[in-house]
Scaffold this motif. Structure first.
Motif, PDB file in Angstrom:
ATOM      1  N   ASP A  46     108.205  94.670  93.296  1.00 22.35           N
ATOM      2  CA  ASP A  46     108.626  94.471  94.683  1.00 22.35           C
ATOM      3  C   ASP A  46     107.966  95.456  95.643  1.00 22.35           C
ATOM      4  OD1 ASP A  46     110.231  92.381  93.910  1.00 22.35           O
ATOM      5  OD2 ASP A  46     112.054  93.589  93.761  1.00 22.35           O
ATOM      6  N   ASN A  47     107.300  96.480  95.082  1.00 14.77           N
ATOM      7  CA  ASN A  47     106.624  97.459  95.936  1.00 14.77           C
ATOM      8  C   ASN A  47     105.112  97.294  95.909  1.00 14.77           C
ATOM      9  OD1 ASN A  47     108.901  99.215  96.914  1.00 14.77           O
ATOM     10  ND2 ASN A  47     109.244  99.349  94.706  1.00 14.77           N
ATOM     11  N   LEU A  48     104.659  96.171  95.362  1.00 13.75           N
ATOM     12  CA  LEU A  48     103.239  95.833  95.364  1.00 13.75           C
ATOM     13  C   LEU A  48     102.983  94.742  96.393  1.00 13.75           C
ATOM     14  CD1 LEU A  48     102.548  95.571  91.520  1.00 13.75           C
ATOM     15  CD2 LEU A  48     101.966  97.492  93.022  1.00 13.75           C
ATOM     16  N   PRO A  49     101.828  94.773  97.065  1.00 17.74           N
ATOM     17  CA  PRO A  49     101.451  93.623  97.894  1.00 17.74           C
ATOM     18  C   PRO A  49     101.296  92.380  97.015  1.00 17.74           C
ATOM     19  CG  PRO A  49     100.051  95.548  98.321  1.00 17.74           C
ATOM     20  CD  PRO A  49     100.828  95.839  97.085  1.00 17.74           C
ATOM     21  N   GLU A  50     101.039  91.250  97.632  1.00 18.27           N
ATOM     22  CA  GLU A  50     100.792  90.021  96.882  1.00 18.27           C
ATOM     23  C   GLU A  50      99.695  90.277  95.843  1.00 18.27           C
ATOM     24  OE1 GLU A  50      99.367  85.392  97.702  1.00 18.27           O
ATOM     25  OE2 GLU A  50      99.912  86.708  99.374  1.00 18.27           O
ATOM     26  N   HIS A  51      99.899  89.755  94.620  1.00 14.36           N
ATOM     27  CA  HIS A  51      98.971  90.115  93.555  1.00 14.36           C
ATOM     28  C   HIS A  51      98.928  89.050  92.468  1.00 14.36           C
ATOM     29  CE1 HIS A  51     102.971  91.747  92.501  1.00 14.36           C
ATOM     30  NE2 HIS A  51     102.666  91.388  91.259  1.00 14.36           N
ATOM     31  N   GLU A  52      97.875  89.141  91.648  1.00 16.69           N
ATOM     32  CA  GLU A  52      97.716  88.322  90.454  1.00 16.69           C
ATOM     33  C   GLU A  52      98.139  89.156  89.237  1.00 16.69           C
ATOM     34  OE1 GLU A  52      96.544  85.176  90.477  1.00 16.69           O
ATOM     35  OE2 GLU A  52      96.062  85.105  92.617  1.00 16.69           O
ATOM     36  N   LEU A  53      98.617  88.482  88.194  1.00 16.34           N
ATOM     37  CA  LEU A  53      99.070  89.175  86.990  1.00 16.34           C
ATOM     38  C   LEU A  53      98.260  88.695  85.786  1.00 16.34           C
ATOM     39  CD1 LEU A  53     101.376  91.216  86.198  1.00 16.34           C
ATOM     40  CD2 LEU A  53     102.678  89.204  85.440  1.00 16.34           C
ATOM     41  N   CYS A  54      97.819  89.649  84.971  1.00  9.41           N
ATOM     42  CA  CYS A  54      97.098  89.329  83.737  1.00  9.41           C
ATOM     43  C   CYS A  54      97.776  90.042  82.577  1.00  9.41           C
ATOM     44  CB  CYS A  54      95.640  89.780  83.826  1.00  9.41           C
ATOM     45  SG  CYS A  54      94.671  89.500  82.315  1.00  9.41           S
ATOM     46  N   GLN A  55      98.152  89.277  81.560  1.00 10.56           N
ATOM     47  CA  GLN A  55      98.797  89.858  80.372  1.00 10.56           C
ATOM     48  C   GLN A  55      97.855  89.783  79.183  1.00 10.56           C
ATOM     49  OE1 GLN A  55     102.815  88.515  79.439  1.00 10.56           O
ATOM     50  NE2 GLN A  55     102.425  88.783  77.253  1.00 10.56           N
ATOM     51  N   ILE A  56      97.715  90.918  78.487  1.00 13.41           N
ATOM     52  CA  ILE A  56      96.930  90.976  77.261  1.00 13.41           C
ATOM     53  C   ILE A  56      97.831  91.466  76.133  1.00 13.41           C
ATOM     54  CG2 ILE A  56      94.743  91.392  78.464  1.00 13.41           C
ATOM     55  CD1 ILE A  56      95.020  94.359  77.700  1.00 13.41           C
ATOM     56  N   PRO A  57      97.462  91.232  74.870  1.00 10.52           N
ATOM     57  CA  PRO A  57      98.294  91.713  73.760  1.00 10.52           C
ATOM     58  C   PRO A  57      98.238  93.222  73.632  1.00 10.52           C
ATOM     59  CG  PRO A  57      96.309  90.653  72.940  1.00 10.52           C
ATOM     60  CD  PRO A  57      96.339  90.396  74.410  1.00 10.52           C
ATOM     61  N   SER A  58      99.352  93.818  73.262  1.00  8.40           N
ATOM     62  CA  SER A  58      99.442  95.279  73.164  1.00  8.40           C
ATOM     63  C   SER A  58      98.774  95.780  71.891  1.00  8.40           C
ATOM     64  CB  SER A  58     100.910  95.718  73.171  1.00  8.40           C
ATOM     65  OG  SER A  58     101.583  95.188  72.035  1.00  8.40           O
ATOM     66  N   GLY A  59      98.496  97.082  71.868  1.00  8.88           N
ATOM     67  CA  GLY A  59      98.050  97.732  70.641  1.00  8.88           C
ATOM     68  C   GLY A  59      96.578  98.069  70.594  1.00  8.88           C
ATOM     69  N   GLU A  60      96.282  99.169  69.902  1.00  8.12           N
ATOM     70  CA  GLU A  60      94.904  99.643  69.742  1.00  8.12           C
ATOM     71  C   GLU A  60      94.012  98.594  69.090  1.00  8.12           C
ATOM     72  OE1 GLU A  60      91.990 102.674  70.191  1.00  8.12           O
ATOM     73  OE2 GLU A  60      94.102 102.815  70.768  1.00  8.12           O
ATOM     74  N   LEU A  61      94.576  97.765  68.239  1.00  3.47           N
ATOM     75  CA  LEU A  61      93.803  96.737  67.545  1.00  3.47           C
ATOM     76  C   LEU A  61      93.132  95.777  68.522  1.00  3.47           C
ATOM     77  CD1 LEU A  61      93.222  95.911  64.579  1.00  3.47           C
ATOM     78  CD2 LEU A  61      95.104  94.274  64.780  1.00  3.47           C
ATOM     79  N   ASN A  62      93.681  95.663  69.725  1.00  6.13           N
ATOM     80  CA  ASN A  62      93.153  94.728  70.721  1.00  6.13           C
ATOM     81  C   ASN A  62      92.271  95.395  71.775  1.00  6.13           C
ATOM     82  OD1 ASN A  62      94.571  92.222  69.842  1.00  6.13           O
ATOM     83  ND2 ASN A  62      96.367  93.502  70.226  1.00  6.13           N
ATOM     84  N   LYS A  63      91.975  96.691  71.589  1.00  4.00           N
ATOM     85  CA  LYS A  63      91.134  97.396  72.569  1.00  4.00           C
ATOM     86  C   LYS A  63      89.662  97.177  72.208  1.00  4.00           C
ATOM     87  CE  LYS A  63      90.696 101.996  73.112  1.00  4.00           C
ATOM     88  NZ  LYS A  63      91.039 103.406  73.402  1.00  4.00           N
ATOM     89  N   ASN A  64      89.169  95.974  72.470  1.00  2.00           N
ATOM     90  CA  ASN A  64      87.832  95.608  72.010  1.00  2.00           C
ATOM     91  C   ASN A  64      87.148  94.689  73.022  1.00  2.00           C
ATOM     92  OD1 ASN A  64      88.968  92.983  71.577  1.00  2.00           O
ATOM     93  ND2 ASN A  64      89.688  93.662  69.564  1.00  2.00           N
TER      94      ASN A  64
END
Length: 347
Positions: A46-64
C-alpha cells in the motif's frame, strides 16, 4: 559513497513514501518469491506506487541463469524501459539475482533492495555485489553495482523460521571476528536469540559498509569480509548439489572453524581463541558430518574461489579475534587440515 544508501528504519511506511516522493520512474516492478509474497509484500504494497509483480521460486538452487531468463522475459513483456525501477523484496537470493538482472537489463536500470532475511540485512544487501551461481560454483557470474537504496526493516526477520535467523547470525558473528573484539562477548552472551535484533543489524551494517566504502571493488581490504567463506562457500556449493543441503550460515560456520586452525598456523591467532570461537560456533550450529569423499570434492571446489590467483588458493584468516588479514596462500592439504580440526569437535 556506498554506505550512504543504506537506511535502517523502524517505520517502513514513512521510509518508502519518502523515497518515492523523491524519485520518479516510468514503471515499477517488485520481485518476490512465494515466501515474501505471502509474509512481506502485504506489509509494503500500500506504500508503493502502481507496480507490476514478479514471483520466482525461493532458494539458492534457483539462483541461476534460467531464473534470470524468466525475470528478463517478464521485464521485457511488461515493457520496462531504462527509466524503470526494480524493487527486490527478499533475502540474499532475491537481492543478488534481482540486482544482477536489473544491472544488466538494457545495460542497467535502477533497483532498490528491501532485504527480508537477517542474512540479507546484515550482509548480502550491503555492498553492491550482485551475481548468480553457475553449475556448482557459488556467485560465479556477477558484477559490482550499487542499488539506489537499501531499506533495512528489522521487523521483516520475525516472519522467518528460526533456522533462517540462525543462518544469518553467522555473518553477524563474522563481522565481530574480523573487526570488533569488544563486541564478541556481547554476541556470546546474547547468542542467537537476543531480545531485539536491531543493535546486531546496525553493528554489522556499519562494519561492512565501512569496509566497502574503503574498497568497493575488493582490491584489498574488502577481502576480510570473506573470512570463513573460502572453505565455507565450497561446502555450501557441494551440499547444494545433494539432498543434504546446508544453509549459508551453517556452511560458513564450518568454514570459520576450519579457517580458525589455519589462522593459528599462518597468521598467529592464539590457539585458545581459535578453540573458543570454534566451540561457540559448534554450540550454535551443531555438528555436520563430512565424509572423506565429500571432503575431496569440497577441496576441489576451493580451487574455484574468486579470490584465488594463478591457481593458488587465497584465504582470509584471523590474527586474533577482532583482526583479520587477507591474501594468505593455503594448499589443498591445509583445507584438509581445517576440516580435520572441525571433525575434532565431534562428540
Amino acid at each position: 559513497m556506498p554506505a550512504k544508501n543504506v537506511t535502517l528504519t523502524s517505520n517502513i511506511d514513512a521510509t518508502l513514501k519518502e523515497f518515492f516522493a523523491q524519485h520518479t520512474y516510468s514503471l515499477i516492478g517488485v520481485l518476490v518469491d512465494e515466501n515474501t509474497k505471502e509474509h512481506c509484500y502485504p506489509i509494503i504494497k500500500d506504500n508503493l506506487p502502481e507496480h507490476e509483480l514478479c514471483q520466482i521460486p525461493s532458494g539458492e538452487l534457483n539462483k541461476n541463469l534460467s531464473t534470470c531468463s524468466d525475470i528478463w522475459e517478464w521485464m521485457t513483456k511488461a515493457h520496462f524501459d531504462r527509466k524503470a525501477l526494480l524493487v527486490n523484496l527478499g533475502g540474499g537470493v532475491i537481492g543478488d539475482m534481482g540486482g544482477f538482472c536489473a544491472a544488466t537489463y538494457k545495460r542497467g536500470i535502477d533497483f532498490i533492495n528491501l532485504p527480508t532475511t537477517l542474512l540479507a540485512q546484515v550482509d548480502a544487501s550491503v555492498g553492491g555485489k550482485l551475481g548468480i551461481d553457475f553449475q556448482a560454483y557459488k556467485n560465479h557470474i556477477g558484477l559490482f553495482q550499487e542499488p539506489q537504496q537499501v531499506i533495512v526493516y528489522p521487523q521483516f526477520i520475525y516472519t522467518l523460521p528460526k533456522e533462517e535467523i540462525r543462518s544469518g547470525f553467522a555473518e553477524v558473528i563474522k563481522h565481530s571476528l574480523i573487526q570488533d573484539a569488544l563486541y564478541w562477548p556481547k554476541l556470546k552472551e546474547a547468542g542467537v536469540a537476543p531480545d531485539d535484533w536491531t543493535a546486531h543489524i546496525d553493528h554489522s551494517i556499519k562494519i561492512k559498509a565501512g569496509v566497502v566504502d574503503a574498497d568497493f571493488k575488493e582490491g584489498g581490504l574488502r577481502k576480510i569480509l570473506n573470512y570463513g567463506h573460502t572453505i565455507g562457500h565450497a561446502i555450501e556449493s557441494y551440499f547444494l548439489e545433494t539432498e543434504r543441503r546446508l544453509l549459508h550460515g551453517e556452511a560458513i560456520a564450518i568454514g570459520m572453524v576450519a579457517e580458525g586452525i589455519l589462522s593459528v598456523k599462518y597468521s598467529g591467532m592464539p590457539q585458545a581463541e581459535a578453540d573458543e570461537m570454534s566451540q561457540f560456533l559448534l554450540d550454535t550450529y551443531g555438528y555436520h558430518e563430512i565424509s572423506e569423499q565429500e571432503e575431496a570434492d569440497i577441496i576441489g571446489l576451493t580451487h574455484q574461489d574468486k579470490k584465488n590467483e594463478k591457481g593458488v588458493i587465497k584465504c582470509t584468516l584471523l590474527e586474533r579475534i577482532g583482526k583479520a588479514t587477507y591474501d594468505i596462500n593455503i594448499s589443498a592439504q591445509d583445507v584438509a587440515e581445517g576440516l580435520a580440526y572441525y571433525r575434532s569437535f565431534k562428540k
